[in-house]
Design an enzyme around this catalytic site. Structure first.
Site, PDB file in Angstrom:
ATOM      1  CG  ASP A 315      -1.817   1.187   1.326  1.00 59.52           C
ATOM      2  OD1 ASP A 315      -2.640   1.344   0.415  1.00 59.52           O
ATOM      3  OD2 ASP A 315      -1.700   1.966   2.286  1.00 59.52           O
ATOM      4  CD  GLU A 368      -2.357   2.533  -3.467  1.00 59.70           C
ATOM      5  OE1 GLU A 368      -3.304   3.303  -3.657  1.00 59.70           O
ATOM      6  OE2 GLU A 368      -1.770   2.437  -2.374  1.00 59.70           O
TER       7      GLU A 368
END
Length: 635
Positions: A315, A368
């Site tokens: 993330d 990401e």
């Protein structure tokens, strides 16, 4: 200088590796571990708190008394404290009471705890990770396929809101209840993988798991660590891979967490310009500190090792890479070379990927990363960050922007839908339609589509067909597969009753068929990361908002022609150039009646004509259905 604790799991070599930042299995040494010492059963506790003056274990076995079980600081100045407690056992609740050298006092949870109390309670829990796995076939198959090109059709899920139990206060399903429903659903729908939004223990349910306090524990909201293992085991037995969302970018300020752990900024940077995240009001790991790097990389390996995860989606990588991320002038300081790159974080990410792929060459890491940072998914030995894949955020933004426009205006925005081909092979891209696109007032994927109900669903089917035809692996957030009209709400269930409604049920059928084709047609995945797997036929027909291209695999006989009509106007006698003569067959049509469309189709066999088209010697004369995508294959 204190003598070593007699009952210990930590060797001098462990300490050496830890201080060097090269110990990547710390979960086997730190935290609480059931053991027997001198014929006595108990629990061995160890914690890193180098700036503590005193540390004790407080728990339900000593009435939370800070004086009963004081820990000993190791003789080697490592900052590691240890104690063996016969009174503790599996299921015991505990924390570390820490008094710092500056007289700061706090009761902290265990950074390495395998289990925690269910929030809002905050104590760590003594637990083990003993488990009998039944996924041998999956794990062996995973190794065999590691070097092959594979389809990745990923279903992103939030465990707490996929389904709820209406007869029991609308509570979330447990891990074991999910194991009854989820594998069968994913198998039926044809997804290859599931991606869980963070399962690691987190105090605030509304953070969706992105504010973690228990990095080594699956959330006890849904069951025990073994229950989560059971869920993964059942998914593997059903042929479904498991990707875990992993958050090494920041952590919350909750008192029982790792923030200001020993009365100093131990895990985070002391300088708020590096150590505090303004977007999320959370703290940023100190990637330049060896022990912190070892903590994080150990955590990554932990989920791959002990829980058999098949991949990690990392993330907020962009927030790690840039010193000035979400910061104004004066709120950040350049690196030693005067740049905005976070050199310590870059070094950490490279080492993370190198270590993961060295120990688990058959898993995948996915970044990401929302900027144009170069070579995110290229090997570190050529200067890349070393990830296996990267989310294609540019494709997502452009595609949703294009589809949100009324079709009558799309001819003015042809470049928006074709631009992605300019950089589609610069990284190993995954196309994400994730949870981020269906929250905070953005509306559902369905309700981003223009027009009345019929047009919304036609656009949605077209979007999904275009997505599956586009180079790159795929990710779709739960609920989007059946066109849920409302935004995702983490406090409620998906609207499963809608799958009984014709249009919702039929878009679900279209998605199921796209997954089947994606897995069965090598041209759709064999060269997904190479420009050899893609060839434009025509991207210039902006007047009609039509694009056409070839997807190519290793065997030219498997090539597919894809034609997208982005308007609700059917096109008769539309000519598409092909290189060779022969017969073609329409193998997918998003306008089919079974998918909720108007059923405008081509004949069963389409014979090529010796009429040049699109700089090719032959051509096909096609009927293009309204607001639809067709896949054609040469016989």
């Amino acid at each position: 200088m204190d003598k070593p604790v007699e009952a210990t799991l930590i060797t001098d070599f462990d300490v050496h590796l830890f201080k060097e930042g090269k110990h990547f299995h710390l979960y086997k040494k730190f935290g609480s571990h059931l053991m027997e010492y001198m014929g006595t059963k108990g629990v061995y506790f160890s914690v890193w708190a180098p700036n503590a003056q005193m540390v004790s274990v407080v728990g339900d076995f000593n009435n939370w008394n800070r004086e009963t079980h004081k820990m000993k600081s190791r003789w080697d100045h490592s900052g590691i404290w240890e104690v063996f407690i016969p009174e503790a056992k599996k299921g015991s609740l505990y924390k570390y009471f820490i008094r710092s050298n500056s007289d700061y006092e706090a009761e902290k949870g265990d950074p390495f705890a395998f289990s925690w109390e269910t929030p809002p309670d905050t104590a760590s829990m003594v637990w083990d990770l003993e488990n009998t796995w039944n996924d041998t076939i999956w794990m062996e198959d995973r190794k065999k396929k590691a070097k092959e090109a594979q389809p990745y059709s990923v279903y992103e899920i939030h465990l707490g809101s996929w389904k709820r139990v209406p007869d029991d206060g609308f509570r979330s399903l447990s891990y074991r209840e999910l194991a009854e429903d989820l594998p069968a659903y994913l198998k039926e729908m044809g997804f290859t993988h599931v991606e869980f939004m963070p399962v690691m223990e987190h105090p605030f349910f509304g953070s969706w798991g992105y504010q973690i306090t228990g990095y080594f524990a699956p959330s006890s909201r849904f069951g025990t660590p073994q229950d989560f293992m059971y869920l993964i085991d059942k998914l593997h037995q059903a042929g479904i891979g498991v990707i875990l969302d992993w958050v090494p970018s920041h952590f919350p300020s909750d008192l029982h967490g790792i923030h200001y752990f020993d009365g100093t900024y131990l895990y985070e940077h002391a300088d708020p310009k590096k150590g505090f995240h303004p977007d999320w009001q959370s703290y940023i790991f100190n990637y330049g500190r060896n022990e912190v790097r070892a903590f994080l990389i150990s955590n990554a390996l932990f989920w791959l090792d002990m829980f058999h995860a098949d991949g990690l989606r990392v993330d907020a990588v962009a927030s790690m890479l840039y010193l000035d991320y979400s910061r104004n002038e004066g709120e950040w300081e350049p690196n030693e070379f005067g740049g905005r790159e976070n050199l310590e974080a870059i070094s950490f990410l490279k080492e993370f990927n190198e270590t993961v792929y060295k120990e688990f060459p058959d898993v995948v890491t996915i970044a990401e990363e929302s900027t144009a940072w170069p070579m995110v998914s290229k090997p570190t030995y050529v200067g890349g960050l070393g990830f296996g894949m990267k989310w294609m955020m540019g494709w997502m933004h452009d595609t949703l922007e294009y589809f949100s426009k009324d079709p009558i205006h799309r001819r003015h925005h042809q470049n928006t839908i074709t631009f992605s081909s300019n950089y589609a092979f610069s990284e190993n891209f995954m196309l994400p339609l994730s949870h981020d696109e269906v929250v905070y007032g953005k509306g559902s994927i369905l309700n981003k589509m223009p027009g009345d109900e019929w047009n919304k669903f036609a656009n949605l089917r077209t979007l999904y067909a275009y997505m599956y035809a586009h180079p790159g692996t795929k990710l779709l957030f739960m609920g989007s597969e059946f066109g849920q009209p409302s935004e995702w709400n983490h406090d409620s269930s998906l609207e499963w009753h809608l799958t009984n409604e014709p249009l919702h049920k039929k878009v679900q059928a279209a998605l199921k068929e796209l997954n089947r084709l994606y897995k069965s047609e090598p041209a759709l995945y064999e060269k997904s990361f190479s420009n050899e797997g893609f060839e434009w036929v025509d991207f210039n027909d902006d007047e009609n908002s039509i694009i056409s291209f070839l997807r190519k695999g290793k065997d030219p006989k498997e090539n597919l022609m894809v034609v997208c009509n982005f308007t609700p106007v059917p096109r008769e006698n539309y000519r598409i150039g092909v290189s060779e003569e022969g017969q073609w067959k329409e193998i997918f049509n998003s306008d089919s009646e079974e998918f909720g469309g108007s059923n405008v189709k081509n004949s069963d066999l389409i014979e090529s004509q010796n009429i040049p088209g699109h700089h090719r010697d032959h051509s096909l004369l096609l009927t293009l259905p309204p607001m639809a995508v067709i896949f054609l294959k040469r016989l």
